[in-house]
Design a protein around this motif. Sequence first.
Motif, PDB file in Angstrom:
ATOM      1  N   LEU A  92      11.139   4.504  11.179  1.00 23.46           N
ATOM      2  CA  LEU A  92      10.039   4.970  10.349  1.00 23.46           C
ATOM      3  C   LEU A  92       8.844   4.064  10.587  1.00 23.46           C
ATOM      4  N   PRO A  93       7.848   4.497  11.355  1.00 24.93           N
ATOM      5  CA  PRO A  93       6.634   3.694  11.488  1.00 24.93           C
ATOM      6  C   PRO A  93       6.034   3.442  10.121  1.00 24.93           C
ATOM      7  N   THR A  94       5.771   2.168   9.825  1.00 24.74           N
ATOM      8  CA  THR A  94       5.446   1.750   8.459  1.00 24.74           C
ATOM      9  C   THR A  94       4.023   1.219   8.391  1.00 24.74           C
ATOM     10  N   THR A  95       3.237   1.766   7.473  1.00 31.63           N
ATOM     11  CA  THR A  95       1.864   1.324   7.299  1.00 31.63           C
ATOM     12  C   THR A  95       1.809   0.116   6.368  1.00 31.63           C
ATOM     13  N   LEU A  96       0.640  -0.507   6.311  1.00 29.49           N
ATOM     14  CA  LEU A  96       0.351  -1.569   5.360  1.00 29.49           C
ATOM     15  C   LEU A  96      -0.644  -1.063   4.323  1.00 29.49           C
ATOM     16  N   THR A  97      -0.733  -1.763   3.190  1.00 33.86           N
ATOM     17  CA  THR A  97      -1.754  -1.448   2.201  1.00 33.86           C
ATOM     18  C   THR A  97      -3.135  -1.552   2.845  1.00 33.86           C
ATOM     19  N   SER A  98      -3.925  -0.504   2.679  1.00 28.53           N
ATOM     20  CA  SER A  98      -5.267  -0.474   3.242  1.00 28.53           C
ATOM     21  C   SER A  98      -6.093   0.533   2.447  1.00 28.53           C
ATOM     22  N   SER A  99      -7.299   0.800   2.923  1.00 26.46           N
ATOM     23  CA  SER A  99      -8.145   1.787   2.255  1.00 26.46           C
ATOM     24  C   SER A  99      -7.608   3.188   2.532  1.00 26.46           C
ATOM     25  N   VAL A 100      -7.953   4.121   1.670  1.00 28.66           N
ATOM     26  CA  VAL A 100      -7.549   5.510   1.870  1.00 28.66           C
ATOM     27  C   VAL A 100      -8.079   6.025   3.208  1.00 28.66           C
ATOM     28  N   GLU A 101      -9.288   5.623   3.539  1.00 26.30           N
ATOM     29  CA  GLU A 101      -9.893   6.072   4.797  1.00 26.30           C
ATOM     30  C   GLU A 101      -9.111   5.574   6.006  1.00 26.30           C
ATOM     31  N   GLU A 102      -8.706   4.307   5.963  1.00 27.07           N
ATOM     32  CA  GLU A 102      -7.961   3.741   7.087  1.00 27.07           C
ATOM     33  C   GLU A 102      -6.561   4.339   7.172  1.00 27.07           C
ATOM     34  N   LEU A 128       4.825   4.983   3.989  1.00 26.13           N
ATOM     35  CA  LEU A 128       3.650   4.335   3.405  1.00 26.13           C
ATOM     36  C   LEU A 128       4.115   3.189   2.520  1.00 26.13           C
ATOM     37  N   GLU A 129       3.909   1.965   2.981  1.00 27.27           N
ATOM     38  CA  GLU A 129       4.231   0.804   2.144  1.00 27.27           C
ATOM     39  C   GLU A 129       2.961   0.420   1.377  1.00 27.27           C
ATOM     40  N   GLY A 130       2.797   0.978   0.207  1.00 28.53           N
ATOM     41  CA  GLY A 130       1.604   0.773  -0.585  1.00 28.53           C
ATOM     42  C   GLY A 130       0.718   2.015  -0.523  1.00 28.53           C
ATOM     43  N   PRO A 131      -0.475   1.956  -1.162  1.00 30.72           N
ATOM     44  CA  PRO A 131      -1.157   0.780  -1.722  1.00 30.72           C
ATOM     45  C   PRO A 131      -0.945   0.562  -3.222  1.00 30.72           C
ATOM     46  N   TYR A 132       0.100   1.146  -3.797  1.00 28.43           N
ATOM     47  CA  TYR A 132       0.260   1.114  -5.255  1.00 28.43           C
ATOM     48  C   TYR A 132       1.123  -0.071  -5.674  1.00 28.43           C
ATOM     49  N   PHE A 133       0.637  -1.279  -5.358  1.00 30.59           N
ATOM     50  CA  PHE A 133       1.402  -2.494  -5.623  1.00 30.59           C
ATOM     51  C   PHE A 133       0.735  -3.338  -6.700  1.00 30.59           C
ATOM     52  N   THR A 134       1.381  -4.481  -6.990  1.00 32.85           N
ATOM     53  CA  THR A 134       0.877  -5.383  -8.025  1.00 32.85           C
ATOM     54  C   THR A 134       0.660  -6.768  -7.418  1.00 32.85           C
ATOM     55  N   PRO A 135      -0.375  -7.493  -7.843  1.00 36.08           N
ATOM     56  CA  PRO A 135      -0.719  -8.750  -7.180  1.00 36.08           C
ATOM     57  C   PRO A 135       0.281  -9.884  -7.372  1.00 36.08           C
ATOM     58  N   GLU A 136       1.121  -9.826  -8.412  1.00 33.60           N
ATOM     59  CA  GLU A 136       2.046 -10.929  -8.664  1.00 33.60           C
ATOM     60  C   GLU A 136       3.017 -11.153  -7.506  1.00 33.60           C
ATOM     61  N   HIS A 137       3.362 -10.092  -6.802  1.00 34.89           N
ATOM     62  CA  HIS A 137       4.284 -10.192  -5.673  1.00 34.89           C
ATOM     63  C   HIS A 137       3.690  -9.473  -4.461  1.00 34.89           C
TER      64      HIS A 137
END
Length: 385
Positions: A92-102, A128-137
């Motif tokens: 599964l090619p996995t993305t990183l948290t980024s802008s919606v445009e990217e 899609l790994e993110g972008p709905y994450f939390t800053p604590e982790h």
Amino acid sequence: MYYLIKARAFLLENRQEEEKNYLEVIDGRFGQLIETPQPEAEVIDFGDSIIAPGLFDTHIHGVNGADVMDGTQTSFQVISEALLGVGVTRFLPTTLTSSVEELTRVVKKLRVAIESGLNGAKPEGIYLEGPYFTPEHKGAQNPKYFTDPSLDDFHALQQASGNHVVKIALASERAQAINFIKAVSKENVKVALGHTNADFDTANEAIHAGATIFVHLFNGMKGLHHRDPGTAGACLLNEQTFAELICDGYHVCADMVNLTHKIKKDHLVLITDCMKAGLLPEGHYNLGEFPVIVKDGVARTEHNGSLAGSVLKLIDGVKNIAQWANIDLFEAWKLGSMSPAISMGVQDRIGSIAEGKCADFVVLDNELNVTHAAVDGKLKDLHHL
């Protein structure tokens, strides 16, 4: 297309088979294991080798200098070919948290790669790994893009991908997360919990809403505590959930891997979370927008030393858990092939050597080095990919 594979042993779902030494491949799918071939049958003889099902990496960002977020067909091809060389036939090619445009740009490019095909390991969809994450982790995810789950944004990404998004990770404590999980789960998208500070009750609520996978268990989440089992505890106490583990000895120690296996059994899923430095020398790299240093087999961000993915080969994770959990090779191998397939609901097609399944297999020498690999029954020359 009909041929037979001859080898010393075959790694099956419940045993290592050494009595029947021939395996049928029929039109790209596995047939039966047999003892004696027909005289006219084509036989590919791998001698003293072991035949294993292809591995399935359900969480990988890049390898061999290429990153999924590059968003280029060249990078996707590099990743596909490099993975096949180390025994992975599906990923599964996995993305990183980024802008919606990217993210939109990248999933559009991935759609082309998936639909046109790649020359090595085969993508089973987009993660899609993110972008709905939390800053604590946050780990090595960029918090400036963190936001609450949005069905409108997700559906736009799904449309751009040609409906190839099959998995998404999020933090269950974000606003609207539970409703989001319920909705996308009904759309046959697997929901994973990760980069989250959710307490035990919130994580359980997410599980009941449809979340089934825990992103690299113990890393990037609220851990076990004797007064709050946390997100990790919710995973361990819910038998139906799947626990991803990065078995490199750095993300999770050997004893905790052993403990997790005793609890989760075949619901433990080996992953790599590999970044572009995988298979390359140690040094300076990037994971998304963050500079990363790879030293002594560990990838860490230059800024604060956080773990930044890994440089693990999935086959090494298999070898590690076999040793750390003291289990047979066929059982350890399943955690990198069959368990990932079950976690994604595709075990009817891939993940094991069984009649009717896609003939994805790898050939292992006595030191468990990969010498050959096949996807859909098509053998690949690993020296000339």
